[in-house]
Design a protein around this motif. Sequence first.
Motif, mmCIF file in Angstrom:
data_model
loop_
_atom_site.group_PDB
_atom_site.id
_atom_site.type_symbol
_atom_site.label_atom_id
_atom_site.label_comp_id
_atom_site.label_asym_id
_atom_site.label_seq_id
_atom_site.Cartn_x
_atom_site.Cartn_y
_atom_site.Cartn_z
ATOM 1 N N GLN A 289 58.454 12.137 -75.898
ATOM 2 C CA GLN A 289 58.084 12.318 -77.290
ATOM 3 C C GLN A 289 57.644 10.989 -77.859
ATOM 4 O OE1 GLN A 289 61.009 13.021 -80.719
ATOM 5 N NE2 GLN A 289 60.439 15.067 -80.094
ATOM 6 N N LEU A 290 56.601 11.001 -78.721
ATOM 7 C CA LEU A 290 56.184 9.797 -79.408
ATOM 8 C C LEU A 290 57.036 9.632 -80.659
ATOM 9 C CD1 LEU A 290 52.364 10.325 -79.098
ATOM 10 C CD2 LEU A 290 53.649 8.515 -78.015
ATOM 11 N N PRO A 291 57.369 8.370 -81.023
ATOM 12 C CA PRO A 291 58.267 8.162 -82.150
ATOM 13 C C PRO A 291 57.552 8.273 -83.488
ATOM 14 C CG PRO A 291 57.597 6.077 -81.244
ATOM 15 C CD PRO A 291 56.992 7.142 -80.361
ATOM 16 N N MET A 293 57.958 10.614 -86.408
ATOM 17 C CA MET A 293 57.965 11.744 -87.331
ATOM 18 C C MET A 293 59.208 12.612 -87.145
ATOM 19 S SD MET A 293 55.216 11.312 -89.067
ATOM 20 C CE MET A 293 55.123 12.873 -89.941
ATOM 21 N N GLU A 294 60.281 12.020 -86.616
ATOM 22 C CA GLU A 294 61.476 12.794 -86.328
ATOM 23 C C GLU A 294 62.004 13.462 -87.596
ATOM 24 O OE1 GLU A 294 60.980 9.729 -85.498
ATOM 25 O OE2 GLU A 294 61.207 9.495 -83.325
ATOM 26 N N GLY A 295 62.158 14.782 -87.538
ATOM 27 C CA GLY A 295 62.739 15.523 -88.644
ATOM 28 C C GLY A 295 61.791 15.782 -89.800
ATOM 29 N N LYS A 296 60.547 15.292 -89.745
ATOM 30 C CA LYS A 296 59.586 15.477 -90.829
ATOM 31 C C LYS A 296 58.796 16.773 -90.628
ATOM 32 C CE LYS A 296 60.455 11.406 -92.682
ATOM 33 N NZ LYS A 296 61.128 11.279 -93.977
ATOM 34 N N THR A 297 58.468 17.415 -91.747
ATOM 35 C CA THR A 297 57.664 18.635 -91.710
ATOM 36 C C THR A 297 56.269 18.319 -92.227
ATOM 37 O OG1 THR A 297 59.591 20.060 -92.039
ATOM 38 C CG2 THR A 297 57.426 20.996 -92.547
ATOM 39 N N GLU A 313 50.732 20.535 -81.356
ATOM 40 C CA GLU A 313 51.233 19.757 -80.215
ATOM 41 C C GLU A 313 51.353 18.276 -80.580
ATOM 42 O OE1 GLU A 313 49.892 18.665 -75.625
ATOM 43 O OE2 GLU A 313 48.878 20.254 -76.739
ATOM 44 N N LEU A 314 50.340 17.733 -81.317
ATOM 45 C CA LEU A 314 50.388 16.325 -81.701
ATOM 46 C C LEU A 314 51.549 16.030 -82.632
ATOM 47 C CD1 LEU A 314 46.625 15.414 -82.264
ATOM 48 C CD2 LEU A 314 48.096 14.749 -80.383
ATOM 49 N N VAL A 315 51.805 16.924 -83.606
ATOM 50 C CA VAL A 315 52.902 16.707 -84.548
ATOM 51 C C VAL A 315 54.244 16.832 -83.846
ATOM 52 C CG1 VAL A 315 54.050 17.606 -86.607
ATOM 53 C CG2 VAL A 315 51.563 17.438 -86.545
ATOM 54 N N GLU A 316 54.411 17.874 -83.040
ATOM 55 C CA GLU A 316 55.700 18.091 -82.377
ATOM 56 C C GLU A 316 55.975 17.034 -81.325
ATOM 57 O OE1 GLU A 316 55.542 22.097 -80.965
ATOM 58 O OE2 GLU A 316 55.961 22.954 -82.954
ATOM 59 N N ARG A 318 55.552 14.001 -81.748
ATOM 60 C CA ARG A 318 56.187 12.907 -82.477
ATOM 61 C C ARG A 318 57.516 13.318 -83.095
ATOM 62 N NH1 ARG A 318 53.874 8.256 -83.404
ATOM 63 N NH2 ARG A 318 51.702 7.917 -82.799
ATOM 64 N N GLY A 319 58.014 14.486 -82.756
ATOM 65 C CA GLY A 319 59.327 14.905 -83.247
ATOM 66 C C GLY A 319 59.270 15.631 -84.573
ATOM 67 N N GLY A 320 58.071 15.908 -85.097
ATOM 68 C CA GLY A 320 57.951 16.572 -86.382
ATOM 69 C C GLY A 320 57.845 18.087 -86.248
ATOM 70 N N ARG A 321 57.915 18.764 -87.402
ATOM 71 C CA ARG A 321 57.698 20.221 -87.467
ATOM 72 C C ARG A 321 56.328 20.463 -88.084
ATOM 73 N NH1 ARG A 321 63.038 19.533 -88.993
ATOM 74 N NH2 ARG A 321 62.436 19.457 -91.182
ATOM 75 N N PHE A 322 55.626 21.457 -87.583
ATOM 76 C CA PHE A 322 54.250 21.700 -87.997
ATOM 77 C C PHE A 322 54.122 23.055 -88.687
ATOM 78 C CE2 PHE A 322 50.042 23.504 -87.185
ATOM 79 C CZ PHE A 322 49.230 22.494 -87.673
ATOM 80 N N HIS A 323 53.509 23.040 -89.881
ATOM 81 C CA HIS A 323 53.147 24.274 -90.576
ATOM 82 C C HIS A 323 51.643 24.233 -90.849
ATOM 83 C CE1 HIS A 323 57.486 24.874 -92.297
ATOM 84 N NE2 HIS A 323 57.376 25.191 -91.026
ATOM 85 N N HIS A 324 51.026 25.409 -90.851
ATOM 86 C CA HIS A 324 49.578 25.459 -91.064
ATOM 87 C C HIS A 324 49.246 26.511 -92.121
ATOM 88 C CE1 HIS A 324 45.397 26.877 -90.098
ATOM 89 N NE2 HIS A 324 45.214 25.582 -90.240
ATOM 90 N N HIS A 325 48.260 26.177 -92.945
ATOM 91 C CA HIS A 325 47.700 27.121 -93.910
ATOM 92 C C HIS A 325 46.188 26.964 -93.850
ATOM 93 C CE1 HIS A 325 46.637 29.009 -97.746
ATOM 94 N NE2 HIS A 325 47.825 29.576 -97.713
ATOM 95 N N ASP A 326 45.466 28.089 -93.776
ATOM 96 C CA ASP A 326 44.026 27.992 -93.543
ATOM 97 C C ASP A 326 43.216 27.655 -94.781
ATOM 98 O OD1 ASP A 326 43.983 30.312 -95.010
ATOM 99 O OD2 ASP A 326 43.565 31.639 -93.314
ATOM 100 N N GLY A 327 43.883 27.445 -95.924
ATOM 101 C CA GLY A 327 43.168 27.079 -97.141
ATOM 102 C C GLY A 327 42.777 28.261 -97.994
#
Length: 395
Positions: A289-291, A293-297, A313-316, A318-327
Amino acid sequence: MTVPARRKLWEHEDYQCPILGTCLSMAELRKLARRLELTVLPHASDYELHGYFVRESRREGRIAQTVNRCLDKKYRKEIRLFAKAADEAALEALWKQSLAAGDVPGPFWAVMSHPVAGMRLLNKVFGEVHMLSHLLGAANRADLKRLSRLETRVDQLSQALSRVQAARRARNLEWAVRVKDLEDRLGAERLERLKLSRQVRETALPRPMGREDEVRALREQLEAASRETRRQAAVIEELYRDNLILREQAEDVSADLERAEQELVRALPCAEGGGCGPGGGCPAEEAGQLPGMEGKTVLYVGGRCNLVRHYRELVERRGGRFHHHDGGMENSASELHGKLASADVVLCPVDCVSHEACLAVKKACRNCMKPFHPLRSSGLSALARSLESLAGNAN
């Protein structure tokens, strides 16, 4: 028999710089700086922070002792393995095996701290690690150029796919209109043929000789209607073939785009981190894991649908959580506010979301006091650079 003590970090004359640069990542050094409550400038560069630790590690003290313990803890497995070497020859043999396997950071510290390592072996090991850093620097520069070419290729393929899809939609619309017109005309032709057939049958009954011309004319009309029917059927068949060709072209471009995006994602882990250690692999990749963004959404608004899984994949990584909205194309505005409530940072590419949606997201972030970061493009490297910047600010 007394076991000789292992060499401490500050006991080296001038090897602190390669030891810290090879065996500890910048994220680990920043973590140590926070733990030691060091008075380092908040926006100190990686070079400045590295130089500070190198200077402090040259003399015995709280900082040097803490760094030494950190190295011993991180590479305890390698230290136990190299501790089995009873003389310098056995130690050198273990180092050569590790170097050949591409495992450098842990064995490097194990050798540099080993009690039986003499100056000849220390200088040799340092020289090999030094030359590796030159080779990997050149490789990283080549990776960055390759990454730039890949992203350009992805953008070109995306534009090509958009053009093919637009042409296909326009051709499908034209095809549908023409088919509907031809089908209507075919239906009318069939009715006309039935009408003419009835008239021919009626005129085929006993009739005066004066009606021969009328029968001949009706038969010619029937043959002409049959020819027109066959011509229109051929046009419909040609439209079907054209539509099939467009569909195949779109599938080919989509496949090329998918391959280019996968290759780009494979190239990103090393390039986004700015380089790897002399071991031939990223320390962050070795840890899985890249350092930063641990625990960040992270809420990503807009972007390209076919890249969403790569954004995640890029966000996770780094240890982060990823949410998406198409706008707002399919996801509702209420869903955006729901995701916004749990987000720590909001990213929005300005090239792949409507201007109105971007302004609405920015206003919503301001009302919810959420950090809003517009991205110059929806490409993967733009997201990677933004995550790197956010990780640096967090540190």
